[in-house]
Design a protein around this motif. Structure first.
Motif, PDB file in Angstrom:
ATOM      1  N   ASP A 172       0.856  -1.185   0.000  1.00  0.00           N
ATOM      2  CA  ASP A 172       0.000   0.000   0.000  1.00  0.00           C
ATOM      3  C   ASP A 172       0.889   1.231   0.000  1.00  0.00           C
ATOM      4  O   ASP A 172       1.673   1.452   0.921  1.00  0.00           O
ATOM      5  CB  ASP A 172      -0.893  -0.020   1.238  1.00  0.00           C
ATOM      6  N   SER A 174       0.294   4.267   0.604  1.00  0.00           N
ATOM      7  CA  SER A 174       0.092   5.169   1.726  1.00  0.00           C
ATOM      8  C   SER A 174       0.923   4.747   2.932  1.00  0.00           C
ATOM      9  O   SER A 174       1.314   5.583   3.750  1.00  0.00           O
ATOM     10  CB  SER A 174      -1.386   5.231   2.110  1.00  0.00           C
ATOM     11  N   SER A 175       1.226   3.449   3.052  1.00  0.00           N
ATOM     12  CA  SER A 175       2.060   2.964   4.158  1.00  0.00           C
ATOM     13  C   SER A 175       3.533   2.999   3.796  1.00  0.00           C
ATOM     14  O   SER A 175       4.382   3.407   4.596  1.00  0.00           O
ATOM     15  CB  SER A 175       1.654   1.533   4.532  1.00  0.00           C
ATOM     16  N   LYS A 178       4.915   6.678   3.837  1.00  0.00           N
ATOM     17  CA  LYS A 178       4.444   7.538   4.928  1.00  0.00           C
ATOM     18  C   LYS A 178       5.557   8.320   5.623  1.00  0.00           C
ATOM     19  O   LYS A 178       5.293   9.339   6.257  1.00  0.00           O
ATOM     20  CB  LYS A 178       3.676   6.712   5.957  1.00  0.00           C
ATOM     21  N   ASN A 179       6.806   7.881   5.515  1.00  0.00           N
ATOM     22  CA  ASN A 179       7.898   8.574   6.203  1.00  0.00           C
ATOM     23  C   ASN A 179       8.549   9.672   5.371  1.00  0.00           C
ATOM     24  O   ASN A 179       9.572  10.233   5.763  1.00  0.00           O
ATOM     25  CB  ASN A 179       8.965   7.571   6.650  1.00  0.00           C
ATOM     26  N   HIS A 219       7.839  -3.270   5.728  1.00  0.00           N
ATOM     27  CA  HIS A 219       7.811  -4.125   6.909  1.00  0.00           C
ATOM     28  C   HIS A 219       7.273  -5.478   6.447  1.00  0.00           C
ATOM     29  O   HIS A 219       6.079  -5.611   6.157  1.00  0.00           O
ATOM     30  CB  HIS A 219       6.929  -3.539   8.000  1.00  0.00           C
TER      31      HIS A 219
END
Length: 316
Positions: A172, A174-175, A178-179, A219
């Motif tokens: 995804d 968006s994940s 995100k950083n 992750h």
């Protein structure tokens, strides 16, 4: 309650068009497939392949070679393109207009690994050991150049270096992104909220982040061991799991094609939405002639855990 009504078609049945599909990449020889289109209200059947076409390959404006029919409408040559090659194909088939298209082979994305850690966690109750791989990659986007990217991942299971099962990893944007320090409106524009989030391949452009460094945080978790035997036989130590992360740059034509296909599939599931026209860059025909170049990172670990699909096939 519902009802149905048959309506006779009174329009003109369109003649079939030539369909050319190809995605080129460096280190692979040029290959295209030619088929014929079918009338949308006609009988559903496999698309007829074209076996007698005259297919010419041009590289950077010069004729390179003739592509030869192999099977199932697939034409191949001997040339492998390199980054920044301008590739053009021209197709002549009796009874059809001449079709042609072109694309430019992208550079391989400039990727560096900025962080990588592996941790394990044991659940005492069932003696299951979990492993997590945290991986950060940095993409150096080229300034003042229009670039389009995709990311995708796969989880492969091996036994004695023999591939047993390959499963896509759902990523995804968006994940994963995100950083990055990006304005919220720009971030939402990049990740494309109107795209189907269930797909493993994610697309984005550098239109609003031209020349910036882009961070990707992954992750990835798996189980090191919980199943110790199958049908009474203990699993040996030659089982392994491999993660593949791929970040690629794609041509502008392929980007618009994939976006349009995504939207067409979404609209297809909406009963009151108009059909969405799929993008094509084939002159006098339909299909897609695009290109890509990818960076792939692979990492493999030992494991004694079988996913359900693989365990089922082992057991029966």
């Amino acid at each position: 309650m519902s009802c149905e009504k048959d309506i006779d078609f009174k329009g003109t049945i369109s003649d079939p068009l030539l369909v050319l599909n190809a995605t080129l990449t460096p280190d692979s020889i040029v290959s295209i497939q030619l088929t014929q289109s079918q009338f949308v209200l006609g009988e559903f059947k496999p698309f007829p392949t074209v076996r007698d076409a005259d297919v010419t390959l041009f590289v950077n404006g010069e004729m390179k070679e003739k592509l030869i029919h192999q099977s199932d409408g697939i034409y191949m040559g001997e040339y492998s393109p390199v980054p920044k090659d301008e590739i053009k194909v021209e197709v002549i088939v009796d009874g059809y207009n001449r079709i042609f298209s072109q694309t430019v082979i992208p550079h391989k994305p400039i990727i560096t690994v900025t962080d990588s850690t592996v941790s394990t966690r044991t659940v005492v109750a069932n003696e299951t050991v979990y492993r997590t791989l945290k991986l950060q990659l940095k993409l150096n986007d080229i300034f003042n150049e229009e670039n389009y990217y995709y990311i995708k991942g796969a989880r492969n299971y091996y036994w004695e270096d023999k591939l047993l099962l390959s499963l896509p990893i759902s990523l995804d944007l968006s994940s994963v992104l995100k950083n990055n320090v990006i304005d919220e409106d720009i971030f939402n524009e990049i990740i494309g909220n109107d795209l189907d989030k269930n797909r493993s391949a994610n697309l984005f452009s550098d239109l609003l982040i031209d020349g910036e460094n882009i961070l990707f945080d992954f992750h990835l978790s798996d189980i090191i061991g919980s199943i110790t035997s199958v049908n009474g036989d203990e699993l040996d130590d030659d089982m392994s799991i491999e993660y593949i992360i791929e970040i690629g740059e794609i041509s502008v034509e392929l980007y618009h094609y994939l976006i349009s296909v995504n939207k067409a599939l979404v609209n297809e599931d909406m009963p009151f939405f108009e059909p969405f026209r799929v993008y094509t860059n084939i002159e006098n025909g339909i299909g897609i002639f695009g290109s890509y170049n990818s960076y792939r990172l692979k990492t493999r670990f030992k494991t004694k855990f079988l996913p359900y699909d693989l365990y089922f096939s082992y057991s029966y």
